[in-house]
Write an enzyme that holds these catalytic residues in place. Structure first.
Site, PDB file in Angstrom:
ATOM      1  N   PRO A  97       0.816  -1.224   0.000  1.00 29.84           N
ATOM      2  CA  PRO A  97       0.000   0.000   0.000  1.00 29.84           C
ATOM      3  C   PRO A  97       0.848   1.271   0.000  1.00 29.84           C
ATOM      4  O   PRO A  97       0.355   2.353  -0.298  1.00 29.84           O
ATOM      5  CB  PRO A  97      -0.839  -0.106   1.283  1.00 29.84           C
ATOM      6  CG  PRO A  97      -0.228  -1.190   2.087  1.00 29.84           C
ATOM      7  CD  PRO A  97       0.577  -2.055   1.180  1.00 29.84           C
ATOM      8  N   GLU A 102       3.285  -7.063   8.300  1.00 30.67           N
ATOM      9  CA  GLU A 102       3.604  -5.637   8.147  1.00 30.67           C
ATOM     10  C   GLU A 102       4.496  -5.368   6.937  1.00 30.67           C
ATOM     11  O   GLU A 102       4.903  -4.241   6.706  1.00 30.67           O
ATOM     12  CB  GLU A 102       4.270  -5.094   9.418  1.00 30.67           C
ATOM     13  CG  GLU A 102       3.382  -5.157  10.649  1.00 30.67           C
ATOM     14  CD  GLU A 102       2.086  -4.371  10.458  1.00 30.67           C
ATOM     15  OE1 GLU A 102       2.152  -3.177  10.112  1.00 30.67           O
ATOM     16  OE2 GLU A 102       1.004  -4.959  10.648  1.00 30.67           O
ATOM     17  N   ARG A 112      -3.800  -8.816 -20.320  1.00 25.46           N
ATOM     18  CA  ARG A 112      -4.668  -8.466 -21.459  1.00 25.46           C
ATOM     19  C   ARG A 112      -4.021  -7.457 -22.397  1.00 25.46           C
ATOM     20  O   ARG A 112      -4.537  -7.211 -23.478  1.00 25.46           O
ATOM     21  CB  ARG A 112      -6.080  -8.055 -20.999  1.00 25.46           C
ATOM     22  CG  ARG A 112      -6.151  -6.930 -20.031  1.00 25.46           C
ATOM     23  CD  ARG A 112      -7.547  -6.820 -19.430  1.00 25.46           C
ATOM     24  NE  ARG A 112      -8.554  -6.380 -20.382  1.00 25.46           N
ATOM     25  CZ  ARG A 112      -8.625  -5.161 -20.907  1.00 25.46           C
ATOM     26  NH1 ARG A 112      -7.718  -4.240 -20.584  1.00 25.46           N
ATOM     27  NH2 ARG A 112      -9.578  -4.833 -21.744  1.00 25.46           N
ATOM     28  N   ASP A 115     -10.456   1.328 -23.986  1.00 21.83           N
ATOM     29  CA  ASP A 115     -10.666   1.112 -22.556  1.00 21.83           C
ATOM     30  C   ASP A 115     -10.544   2.413 -21.775  1.00 21.83           C
ATOM     31  O   ASP A 115      -9.796   3.301 -22.170  1.00 21.83           O
ATOM     32  CB  ASP A 115      -9.586   0.179 -21.985  1.00 21.83           C
ATOM     33  CG  ASP A 115      -9.802  -1.276 -22.373  1.00 21.83           C
ATOM     34  OD1 ASP A 115     -10.906  -1.611 -22.800  1.00 21.83           O
ATOM     35  OD2 ASP A 115      -8.837  -2.037 -22.243  1.00 21.83           O
TER      36      ASP A 115
END
Ligand code: ADE
Length: 243
Positions: free
Chosen positions: A85, A112, A154, A169
């Site tokens: 993150p 962590e 993709r 897209d």
């Protein structure tokens, strides 16, 4: 293109043999290796984590099993991806950059995270990307890696059929960069009192393309106004957004 994934939960990756990715693998376009980090642990309990220096909650993944695993799996041409993150955002553009590589190695952290010296060490050996799929915290990197592999795959030539094109897209570099796609419709032309917009049935390709871009602009303004600041708007676009 080859993907190797190192994880303490190999079972997370069974979806790689389903659907689009499974078919691309059967056709020889993609190949996957899923490895259990504990195979490189060296004690009887196959320990992969320990308490953090400096204190605090949770556990940190030990550097030694990661070093053994990555020494075995990386080649000089690999790119190492570490989902976290605290990484830079994984975007359609980053997916395109990763799709140009022929070997991606994913190191899935749990707890962590992984001792920072692992990323520091391999940064002088191969290209290392610490990437986040969004501003929320998952229990580990496995689901983020599935997301990245699907988005990258993709874009590999041949993986999508001819009928599908990646250039329309949402976020696709070019005409759709920084825009989300507008609404789509199929038959029947009327459903529960709701009609398909006439322009889509007109057969007029120029007008349809204009309508699709207008709808993408409107939807981006409504749902993702922060993206719109990065779109090059012409006078038509400005008038549309003011109306
Ligand atoms: N690991 C935990 N949360 C994550 C996130 N948002 N993106 C990538 N890896 C993660």
């Amino acid at each position: 293109m080859r993907f190797d994934i190192i994880t303490i939960f190999p079972e997370y990756f069974t979806p790689l043999s389903a659907s689009l990715l499974g078919k691309a693998r059967d056709r020889g376009l993609l190949s996957f290796g899923v490895h259990d980090l504990r195979d490189w642990a060296y004690d009887r309990h196959r320990t992969v984590d320990d308490t953090p220096y400096g204190g605090g909650p949770g556990m940190v993944m030990k550097p030694e099993p990661w070093g053994q695993a990555l020494d075995d799996v990386l080649t000089p041409r690999s790119r190492l991806v570490v989902p976290t993150p605290s990484g830079r955002p994984f975007t359609q553009r980053v997916a395109g950059e990763l799709a140009a590589s022929d070997h991606l190695v994913f190191a899935c952290g749990r707890y962590e995270g992984i001792d920072s010296r692992v990323m520091a060490h391999y940064s002088s050996v191969v290209e290392v990307d610490e990437l986040s799929i969004g501003d929320y915290v998952l229990a580990g990197g496995e689901v983020a890696v599935l997301v990245m592999i699907e988005a990258v795959s993709r874009l590999v030539p041949g993986v999508l059929g001819n009928a599908e094109s990646v250039s329309d897209d949402s976020f696709a570099p070019g005409r759709m960069e920084h825009l989300v796609e507008g609404p789509v419709y199929t038959k029947p032309p009327q459903w529960r009192g709701l009609a398909v917009p006439d322009v889509l049935k007109s057969g007029h390709h120029g007008r349809i393309a204009r309508w699709r871009r207008d709808e993408a602009l409107r939807r981006t303004a409504a749902r993702r106004p922060e993206l719109l600041e990065r779109v090059e708007l012409d006078s038509h676009d400005r008038r549309l957004l003011e109306s």
